[in-house]
Structure formats: structure tokens, C-alpha cells
Design an enzyme around this catalytic site. Structure first.
Site, PDB file in Angstrom:
ATOM      1  N   CYS A 112       0.852  -1.173   0.000  1.00  0.00           N
ATOM      2  CA  CYS A 112       0.000   0.000   0.000  1.00  0.00           C
ATOM      3  C   CYS A 112       0.896   1.234   0.000  1.00  0.00           C
ATOM      4  O   CYS A 112       2.120   1.133   0.014  1.00  0.00           O
ATOM      5  CB  CYS A 112      -0.904   0.011   1.233  1.00  0.00           C
ATOM      6  SG  CYS A 112      -2.066  -1.372   1.327  1.00  0.00           S
ATOM      7  N   LEU A 126      -6.007  -8.378   3.056  1.00  0.00           N
ATOM      8  CA  LEU A 126      -6.877  -8.897   4.106  1.00  0.00           C
ATOM      9  C   LEU A 126      -8.132  -8.043   4.182  1.00  0.00           C
ATOM     10  O   LEU A 126      -8.045  -6.811   4.151  1.00  0.00           O
ATOM     11  CB  LEU A 126      -6.163  -8.884   5.463  1.00  0.00           C
ATOM     12  CG  LEU A 126      -4.984  -9.853   5.628  1.00  0.00           C
ATOM     13  CD1 LEU A 126      -4.232  -9.537   6.904  1.00  0.00           C
ATOM     14  CD2 LEU A 126      -5.472 -11.290   5.639  1.00  0.00           C
ATOM     15  N   ASN A 151       0.821   0.879   5.970  1.00  0.00           N
ATOM     16  CA  ASN A 151       1.294   0.054   4.862  1.00  0.00           C
ATOM     17  C   ASN A 151       1.992  -1.165   5.437  1.00  0.00           C
ATOM     18  O   ASN A 151       2.909  -1.027   6.246  1.00  0.00           O
ATOM     19  CB  ASN A 151       2.275   0.857   3.992  1.00  0.00           C
ATOM     20  CG  ASN A 151       3.006  -0.014   2.982  1.00  0.00           C
ATOM     21  OD1 ASN A 151       2.469  -0.991   2.476  1.00  0.00           O
ATOM     22  ND2 ASN A 151       4.251   0.341   2.686  1.00  0.00           N
ATOM     23  N   ILE A 201      12.610 -15.923 -13.488  1.00  0.00           N
ATOM     24  CA  ILE A 201      13.151 -15.263 -14.675  1.00  0.00           C
ATOM     25  C   ILE A 201      14.388 -16.029 -15.123  1.00  0.00           C
ATOM     26  O   ILE A 201      15.268 -16.337 -14.315  1.00  0.00           O
ATOM     27  CB  ILE A 201      13.518 -13.793 -14.382  1.00  0.00           C
ATOM     28  CG1 ILE A 201      12.260 -12.978 -14.124  1.00  0.00           C
ATOM     29  CG2 ILE A 201      14.326 -13.189 -15.521  1.00  0.00           C
ATOM     30  CD1 ILE A 201      11.352 -12.830 -15.332  1.00  0.00           C
ATOM     31  N   SER A 209       9.251 -14.248  -1.061  1.00  0.00           N
ATOM     32  CA  SER A 209      10.548 -14.357  -1.704  1.00  0.00           C
ATOM     33  C   SER A 209      11.576 -14.823  -0.680  1.00  0.00           C
ATOM     34  O   SER A 209      11.319 -14.852   0.518  1.00  0.00           O
ATOM     35  CB  SER A 209      10.971 -13.006  -2.300  1.00  0.00           C
ATOM     36  OG  SER A 209      11.144 -12.054  -1.274  1.00  0.00           O
TER      37      SER A 209
END
Length: 387
Positions: free
Chosen positions: A2, A54, A76, A313, A386
Site C-alpha cells: 500500500c 486482508l 502500509n 526469470i 521471496s
């Protein structure tokens, strides 16, 4: 992610439009919803751009007020242990409208106060909290600084935002390069906190809280951006220190067998991954085939009833290509794997976007594949874990 933005400016007459413009500059951080809250009598405005993860309903709209109205929050990030905190707060009598972690954070502030609540939050976050009773603005950044938060002055206004773009959108802002920060970039290939590339704008350091009110905000005298500058009369306060945690661990090491240590490490990692898988939107993982991303993906798949979406990638240049390793890991774990082999012209095309993607110099070539794998994943999921 956010985006948050806002200001404390007792002399400004158009708070709403100014904060709205700041939010508009970072609207891509939160494409699902946006909002602005102002209190002209106090000269404060908070703005928010929402990426819904959420509670996708309007009950998750921000800026959000606490149940009594004392606190207003623009936030955020994610507090991963919100369900545990919510259960404890409900036992103590708190009531909730929706099921967002934002509402839990506000209830915690009302029940336990700001300092104690922040100590209990497990997650990544940057937030601005306005205390209507004490008429003070509190800026807080997570322990490791995963979520960004800038603050500083534009004329006589105190401003803050998730990105410099929002601050640059203010009409009075003069983007004067800080030569000291530029020197740090030349040495380190990035601009370290608490510095930013612009004069009079700073990054809140990880694990820190910065509280400001009137008339303090009107003067930059005796201000220091670092909590370690004891000569200054007002500065951020550190609520968590990696150095202190490491020193404490050295003084009191765990005295367990290697087998027990391995079991406890796996338990902690499994629990950390489980908490981060709580979402009301599609979830995936970036998989490079290295140790860390493979471990995270393995722990995700072991706790998922469906194949985890994984994204990689690849490059045709063998010495740079990790996609083969990632594909083998994905096959072993049984994930739903997607890979994209990048041609040189695709990578070169990203270079022209870098000034839009980054607000200040960042000299790491990984920024190009990071953007490409994020772009790839966004076509399938909203959240990606990640390594």
C-alpha cells in the site's frame, strides 16, 4: 503493498487537496482503494492508497479511526500475528467490525498504548498514527526497514510518505540534491537511512519511531534524523535494535544439541512462512533455485493443499541463468511453475523505466530482473513470498 502520505501543517488551508495529490502520485501502490482524512483545526492530513490483501470489504478502508475515535491510522504492510492479538483483545472486551489487521492494530493502541503494541507486532509495516487526544503524529517503521517511510519539510509543512514521489508532488517542494547523500551513493551504490537524495528529507531508520506535534514541527532546530545523535533535543526513538539482540544472544547462547537446534529452526521457519500465507487474495512465490527461495517455497508447499504458484526469470546466457535450478526445484516440490526467459532487448527496455520505479539512485543490476519477475507474477497472484 500500500502507500501512505500526509502532512502536519497548521497554516495550510487546503489540506485535503494537497494530501490527495500526494496519494495520487503513488496510487499504483494501492490500486484497489484510496482515502484522505483531515482535521483542519489541528492542521493534519493522512492519505492512503490500498492494495487489498486482508478483508477486501469497505471495512478495511483507510485512513481508519479507532473505535473511540482517539486514533487515526494510515498503514502500509502486514502484522502477521494479528489473529493472535485479536483473540486476546476480544477476550478483554474489544469488538471488531471487519477482519483486517488494521483494525486490530488500532484496538491494540487503545488497549495497550503505542509503545507496548509496537513491541508485540510481528510483521513488516510503516505507518502514520494521529493521536487526537495528545495532538501528536507518530511515524513508525518495522524492525528491519522492509517497508519504506520518508519524512521531512516542505516549506513550513512537515510531510511524510512511502515514496519521494508523493513529497515531490507538493507545489512548494524544492528538489535540492544532498551532496553528502550523493557521496554516500557513490561509495555504497545506494542511499542509506536516515539520508535521502534530497536535502531536508529523510528515511525513518528501521526499528524506529518518530513522534512530533505542535509547535515542535514548525522548527527544525535541534533536530537529528538519527536516534544515535544524543546532542539533538528531538529525534527518532529506537524501539528495537539488531545489535542489542545479537549482543544478548552472545551473552546467553542456546545450550541445546544440534538435532534440537535444527528442529527448533525448522519450527520457527515453518511458523514464519505459515503466518505470511494468510491472505484473501491469490498467493505465490519467487523461486530462483537458490537456498533461501527454495526453502521458503518448500515450506509453503508443505502447508498448502494446492500447488503453490512459483515464478522464475531465466536468461539465455548460461553463466547467469538460474531458471534450470528453479525448474528442478519446482518439479521436485510439485508447484505450478511459470518461467520467463528474458531477451536482451526486454532487459534494456526496463532501463528507461528505472527513473519512474526508483525515486533515488540505486546501483544494483538486480533491479531489472526483480521488476520483470514481479511483472510476470502480477498477472497471476497479488502477493508473492521471496527468499
Amino acid at each position: 503493498m500500500c502507500g501512505i502520505a500526509g502532512m502536519l501543517s497548521p497554516t495550510r488551508t487546503e489540506l485535503g487537496p494537497t494530501v490527495g495529490k500526494m496519494v495520487g502520485a503513488i496510487r499504483y501502490r494501492g490500486p484497489d482503494d484510496s482515502g484522505v482524512w483531515t482535521d483542519p483545526s489541528a492542521g493534519v492530513g493522512l492519505g492512503h492508497a490500498r492494495l487489498s490483501i486482508l478483508d477486501l470489504s469497505p471495512e478495511g478502508h483507510q485512513p481508519m479511526s479507532s473505535r473511540t475515535g482517539r486514533y487515526v491510522l494510515a498503514y502500509n504492510g502486514e502484522v502477521y500475528n494479528f489473529a493472535e492479538l485479536r483473540s486476546e483483545l476480544e477476550t478483554a472486551g474489544a469488538a471488531f467490525r471487519g477482519h483486517s489487521d488494521t483494525e486490530v492494530i488500532l484496538a491494540a493502541f487503545e488497549a495497550w498504548g503505542i509503545d507496548k503494541s509496537v513491541q508485540r507486532f510481528v510483521g513488516m509495516f510503516a505507518f502514520a498514527l494521529w493521536d487526537r487526544e495528545e495532538r501528536r503524529l507518530h511515524l513508525v517503521r518495522d524492525r528491519l526497514g522492509i517497508k519504506p517511510l520518508y519524512f521531512g519539510w516542505v516549506g513550513s509543512s512537515f510531510v511524510f510518505a512511502s515514496e519521494l514521489k508523493a513529497i515531490c508532488s507538493c507545489t512548494e517542494f524544492e528538489p535540492v540534491v544532498d551532496r553528502g547523500a550523493l557521496g554516500l551513493f557513490m561509495r555504497l551504490a545506494y542511499v542509506p537511512a536516515p539520508h535521502s537524495i534530497y536535502r531536508d528529507v529523510y528515511k525513518l531508520m528501521p526499528g524506529c519511531m518518530f513522534s512530533v506535534g505542535l509547535p515542535q514541527v514548525l522548527s527544525r532546530k535541534d533536530f537529528a534524523a538519527s536516534p544515535d545523535d544524543v546532542s539533538a533535543s528531538w529525534r527518532p526513538v529506537r524501539y528495537w535494535s539488531a545489535k542489542q539482540v545479537a549482543e544478548e544472544g552472545t551473552r546467553h547462547p542456546l545450550r541445546v544439541s544440534e538435532a534440537d537446534a535444527l528442529m527448533e529452526l525448522e519450527r520457527l521457519l515453518r511458523e514464519a512462512v505459515r503466518l505470511r500465507m494468510v491472505a484473501d487474495v491469490p498467493l505465490g512465490a519467487f523461486l530462483s533455485g537458490g537456498v533461501d527461495s527454495s526453502l521458503v517455497t518448500a515450506l509453503m508447499q508443505s502447508q498448502s493443499t494446492a500447488p503453490v504458484r512459483t515464478f522464475t526469470i531465466g536468461f539465455n546466457e548460461e553463466e547467469y541463468n538460474e531458471a534450470v535450478h528453479a525448474k528442478n526445484i519446482a518439479a521436485h516440490l510439485g508447484t505450478a511453475h511459470t518461467e520467463l526467459y528474458v531477451a536482451p532487448e526486454q532487459a534494456r527496455a526496463v532501463i528507461f523505466k528505472l527513473p519512474e520505479l526508483y525515486d533515488e539512485p540505486f546501483g544494483d543490476s538486480s533491479e531489472i530482473p526483480t521488476f520483470l519477475v514481479s511483472e510476470l507474477a502480477r498477472g497471476h497472484v497479488t502477493v508473492a513470498l521471496s527468499g
